[in-house]
Motif scaffolding. Structure first.
Motif, PDB file in Angstrom:
ATOM      1  N   ASN A   1       0.821  -1.205   0.000  1.00 30.65           N
ATOM      2  CA  ASN A   1       0.000   0.000   0.000  1.00 30.65           C
ATOM      3  C   ASN A   1       0.856   1.257   0.000  1.00 30.65           C
ATOM      4  O   ASN A   1       0.536   2.252  -0.667  1.00 30.65           O
ATOM      5  CB  ASN A   1      -0.930   0.008   1.213  1.00 30.65           C
ATOM      6  N   ALA A   2       1.960   1.227   0.751  1.00 33.10           N
ATOM      7  CA  ALA A   2       2.844   2.390   0.816  1.00 33.10           C
ATOM      8  C   ALA A   2       3.503   2.659  -0.533  1.00 33.10           C
ATOM      9  O   ALA A   2       3.606   3.810  -0.972  1.00 33.10           O
ATOM     10  CB  ALA A   2       3.898   2.189   1.895  1.00 33.10           C
ATOM     11  N   LEU A   3       3.961   1.605  -1.207  1.00 33.84           N
ATOM     12  CA  LEU A   3       4.597   1.796  -2.513  1.00 33.84           C
ATOM     13  C   LEU A   3       3.603   2.341  -3.539  1.00 33.84           C
ATOM     14  O   LEU A   3       3.932   3.210  -4.349  1.00 33.84           O
ATOM     15  CB  LEU A   3       5.194   0.484  -3.006  1.00 33.84           C
TER      16      LEU A   3
ATOM     17  N   ILE B   1       7.380   7.035   5.734  1.00 31.71           N
ATOM     18  CA  ILE B   1       7.262   6.652   7.149  1.00 31.71           C
ATOM     19  C   ILE B   1       6.376   5.418   7.292  1.00 31.71           C
ATOM     20  O   ILE B   1       6.691   4.483   8.030  1.00 31.71           O
ATOM     21  CB  ILE B   1       6.701   7.833   7.967  1.00 31.71           C
ATOM     22  N   ALA B   2       5.258   5.418   6.569  1.00 30.06           N
ATOM     23  CA  ALA B   2       4.303   4.313   6.692  1.00 30.06           C
ATOM     24  C   ALA B   2       4.880   2.985   6.227  1.00 30.06           C
ATOM     25  O   ALA B   2       4.437   1.924   6.680  1.00 30.06           O
ATOM     26  CB  ALA B   2       3.036   4.636   5.894  1.00 30.06           C
ATOM     27  N   MET B   3       5.858   3.013   5.355  1.00 30.19           N
ATOM     28  CA  MET B   3       6.463   1.765   4.891  1.00 30.19           C
ATOM     29  C   MET B   3       7.106   0.996   6.036  1.00 30.19           C
ATOM     30  O   MET B   3       7.154  -0.234   6.023  1.00 30.19           O
ATOM     31  CB  MET B   3       7.512   2.060   3.801  1.00 30.19           C
ATOM     32  N   ARG B   4       7.591   1.696   7.043  1.00 31.61           N
ATOM     33  CA  ARG B   4       8.305   1.028   8.137  1.00 31.61           C
ATOM     34  C   ARG B   4       7.515   1.012   9.446  1.00 31.61           C
ATOM     35  O   ARG B   4       7.889   0.315  10.374  1.00 31.61           O
ATOM     36  CB  ARG B   4       9.657   1.724   8.411  1.00 31.61           C
ATOM     37  N   LEU B   5       6.456   1.792   9.554  1.00 27.56           N
ATOM     38  CA  LEU B   5       5.705   1.898  10.803  1.00 27.56           C
ATOM     39  C   LEU B   5       4.828   0.666  10.984  1.00 27.56           C
ATOM     40  O   LEU B   5       4.050   0.315  10.099  1.00 27.56           O
ATOM     41  CB  LEU B   5       4.839   3.155  10.763  1.00 27.56           C
TER      42      LEU B   5
END
Length: 414
Positions: A146-148, A280-284
């Motif tokens: 989703n982040a990508l 940020i959301a990719m790793r959170l």
């Protein structure tokens, strides 16, 4: 860095790479279209703001009216087929508008009919897009996926906002709409190339009437407190944002901040924030993703507070940046949680209820904003938008479903 590289490894999957490419190109096309349509229509002989309003209304009405039907369609049919139909319908509408603008044959009913294609396309494509992601991305990589997708879409919005205005100036609204139509055609062809594997398609289910399908989707939606509470929250937040972004912010920029350049700086700050938010959301990986997402809605009020208090422009732009970051982190957490928690055969219908509920008060915000500015003042009305955001968020935090929903066991936790 290794974690980001691992997430980028998702792009080695051909179907996911095609989906990301199609989404990015479609968003780029949609970023071109508003500027091209607005200036193309307003440039017609005898056109007024009412002419543009009629065309935009013709686009918005079918989008709202057919969203639930789009959810049923995407849960019944292969979602790649529904997405293709949406992209090609969008291309048809924009190419028809372009042809009318370029030939000079522009009766208002024909312009409205062509614009309606765009609304129909959005209504059927959005629920299908939400539902197709879990068919392409492994469940343990959904948040990264989703982040990508969001990263490509947000970069396309920034690029489209810049290139769209330039295309209108250099080529005119008609040719810019042709560019939009070509982009949506390309996106549809990329979706056609995905060739979903049989084991990724939704399982066949017994056919019911549309009403029965909608009723089943509503049960899935209403049975999860965290969904309907956050959708109710967002119906109010979107109303405030439509008022603040659509009317009050530009009005204040014209009155006290220096005009269009100042508002462009605000929007640029927000756009950069959306890109940072996706990174940020990719790793959170919060243990309670919906709780964190709702808490991130509180800073959304910041730019409206700063605007209402006549803060300096640099501070307002920083507030817009914070809004962009928080909104996109929320978006990734929300989409990922829905895709994990909702059965795949109902996901598009639930997504349609989500979309309809979140957007239903948006037009009210646009209508009330002008009156509020006249009655109370522009700054005071912007502070009112901030109050709506904060109060609706605090109300959502009272819900046990929002506070207690946990990520699946075994997920890495931030």
């Amino acid at each position: 860095m290794q974690s980001y590289l691992r997430d980028l490894g998702l792009l080695r999957d051909r179907r996911f790479a095609l989906l990301v490419s199609a989404r990015t190109i479609a968003v780029l096309g949609s970023a071109f279209a508003p500027v091209a349509l607005a200036f193309g229509v307003l440039g017609l002989p005898g056109a007024t703001a009412s002419t543009l309003s009629a065309v935009l209304t013709a686009e918005a009405v079918p989008m709202i009216a057919l969203t639930l039907f789009g959810g049923v369609l995407a849960d019944r049919l292969p979602r790649t087929s529904v997405l293709m139909a949406g992209d090609f319908l969008m291309a048809t509408g924009y190419l028809a508008l372009a042809a009318m603008l370029l030939t000079g044959w522009t009766p208002l009913p024909a312009l409205c009919a062509a614009a309606a294609f765009s609304g129909v396309a959005t209504a059927i494509a959005f629920p299908a897009f939400t539902g197709i992601i879990p068919e392409v991305v492994p469940v343990d990589r959904l948040q990264a996926g989703n982040a990508l997708i969001g990263l490509g879409a947000n970069a396309a919005r920034v690029l489209g906002a810049v290139l769209g205005g330039g295309a209108v100036v250099l080529l005119g609204g008609g040719w810019a709409l042709i560019v939009s139509g070509a982009m949506f055609t390309t996106a549809g062809l990329l979706i056609a190339m995905m060739r979903m594997k049989p084991d990724t398609a939704p399982e066949p289910r017994r056919r019911h009437s549309v009403v029965a399908d909608l009723r089943d989707g509503w049960r899935e939606f209403a049975s999860r407190q965290w969904i309907w509470v956050v959708v109710a929250q967002f119906s109010l937040i979107v109303m405030a944002i439509q008022a603040g972004h659509g009317v009050l912010g530009p009005l204040l920029a014209k009155e006290t901040l220096g005009g269009p350049a100042a508002w462009s700086a605000f929007l640029a700050g927000e756009a950069v924030g959306t890109i940072v938010g996706v990174l940020i959301a990719m790793r959170l990986r919060p243990r309670r993703p919906i709780l964190m997402g709702v808490l991130l809605c509180l800073p959304v009020a910041l730019p409206y507070v700063l605007l209402g208090l006549d803060a300096p422009l640099w501070a307002i732009v920083i507030g817009a940046f914070v809004l962009g970051v928080c909104f996109d982190v929320f978006g990734v957490l929300w989409q990922t949680t829905m895709q994990r928690e909702i059965p795949g055969e109902s996901l598009s219908r639930v997504s349609a209820y989500d979309m309809l509920g979140s957007l239903m008060f948006g037009p009210i915000g646009l209508v009330l904003a002008g009156r509020a500015a006249e009655w109370f003042g522009t700054e005071e009305s912007l502070l009112g938008c901030a109050v709506i955001v904060v109060l609706s968020t605090l109300a959502a935090l009272l819900s046990p479903g929002v506070r207690n929903l946990k990520a699946p066991a075994g997920e890495p936790v931030s």
